[in-house]
Design an enzyme around this catalytic site. Structure first.
Site, short mmCIF file in Angstrom:
data_model
loop_
_atom_site.label_atom_id
_atom_site.label_comp_id
_atom_site.label_asym_id
_atom_site.label_seq_id
_atom_site.Cartn_x
_atom_site.Cartn_y
_atom_site.Cartn_z
N LYS A 143 2.89 -1.66 -2.82
CA LYS A 143 4.10 -2.33 -2.62
C LYS A 143 4.09 -3.64 -1.77
O LYS A 143 4.86 -4.46 -2.19
CB LYS A 143 4.81 -1.31 -1.50
N VAL A 194 -4.42 7.76 -0.70
CA VAL A 194 -3.34 7.46 -1.64
C VAL A 194 -2.04 6.77 -1.07
O VAL A 194 -1.69 5.89 -1.68
CB VAL A 194 -3.05 8.93 -2.37
N ALA A 202 -2.94 3.27 -0.76
CA ALA A 202 -3.00 2.45 -1.93
C ALA A 202 -1.66 2.23 -2.51
O ALA A 202 -1.31 1.23 -2.87
CB ALA A 202 -3.78 3.27 -3.33
N TYR A 203 -0.39 3.15 -1.92
CA TYR A 203 0.77 3.03 -2.26
C TYR A 203 1.23 1.86 -1.72
O TYR A 203 2.09 0.85 -2.06
CB TYR A 203 1.44 4.31 -1.81
N GLN A 204 1.03 1.79 -0.16
CA GLN A 204 1.45 0.51 0.60
C GLN A 204 0.69 -0.84 -0.05
O GLN A 204 1.55 -1.62 0.17
CB GLN A 204 1.18 1.06 2.03
#
Length: 218
Positions: A135, A127, A130-132
């Protein structure tokens, strides 16, 4: 100035709204949940209900029309899965940029994430990776546009009182920063045309924000 903040109910956005309103700016905060409207009004912002995952660029353009700047401070938040990291942290940022272009709003300040330039490479947590990646994609999309953009990549966020002193650089090394100081940095870059085209990480440090920003943009 009239500033539209996406992610208006987030902690940074509410602190930013208070700082901007206190100095006389006209602040609009985008919220998905109408129950959060009172919190925004208490922070000095005008709440507008808009869902970044469901709304269209044309609808958002009508909201941001006439603004001097937009700030992307939205996020899927803790507990959300990889899919929402993409739809909010990337898709929402792209939607705001599309709307800004359509409405003729030139100034865009992105609240990104430390290390976003590397994306999810080497990150084991699915997760967070996926966030990075979200961004990174959002930052790259913004940087490809003919807008007056600034990308701010804060370190680990805390709820400690702000000190007004930071370290700003393309890469600062790991560190933390109070959300209040991130909001103060956003205020500073909104006032500084020299920050157009700047990508910076920011953590707590020893320089006053105005000095750190001047050193970065000179």
């Amino acid at each position: 100035m009239r500033i539209v903040i996406a992610g208006g109910h987030g902690k940074i956005a509410r602190i930013l709204s208070r700082h901007l309103a206190d100095r006389g700016d006209d602040v609009v905060g985008l919220i998905r949940n109408p129950d959060h409207a009172a919190d925004l009004r208490a922070a000095g912002a005008e709440p507008v209900v808009f869902d970044l995952e469901k709304g269209t660029a044309d609808e958002l353009a009508r909201i941001v029309e006439g603004a001097d700047a937009v700030v992307f401070a939205a996020g899927a938040g803790p507990g959300s899965g990889a899919a929402r990291k993409d739809t909010v942290d990337r898709g929402g940022a792209v939607l705001l940029a599309d709307a800004a272009e359509a409405a003729g709003v030139r100034r865009y300040v992105m609240v990104s994430s430390m290390g976003a330039g590397r994306g999810g490479a080497g990150i084991e947590d699915e997760v967070f990776a996926a966030y990075q990646e979200a961004k990174k994609a959002a930052d790259e999309d913004l940087m490809s546009r003919d807008l007056e953009w600034t990308v701010i990549r804060p370190g680990g966020l805390t709820d400690e009182p702000g000190t007004g002193k930071v370290t700003m650089a393309p890469e600062t090394g790991r560190g933390t920063i109070p959300r209040e100081d991130v909001a103060r940095v956003i205020c500073a870059v909104l006032d500084d045309p020299a920050s157009d085209g700047v990508v910076t990480e920011v953590i707590s440090g020893d320089e006053r924000i105005a000095v750190a920003l001047a050193d970065l943009t000179e």
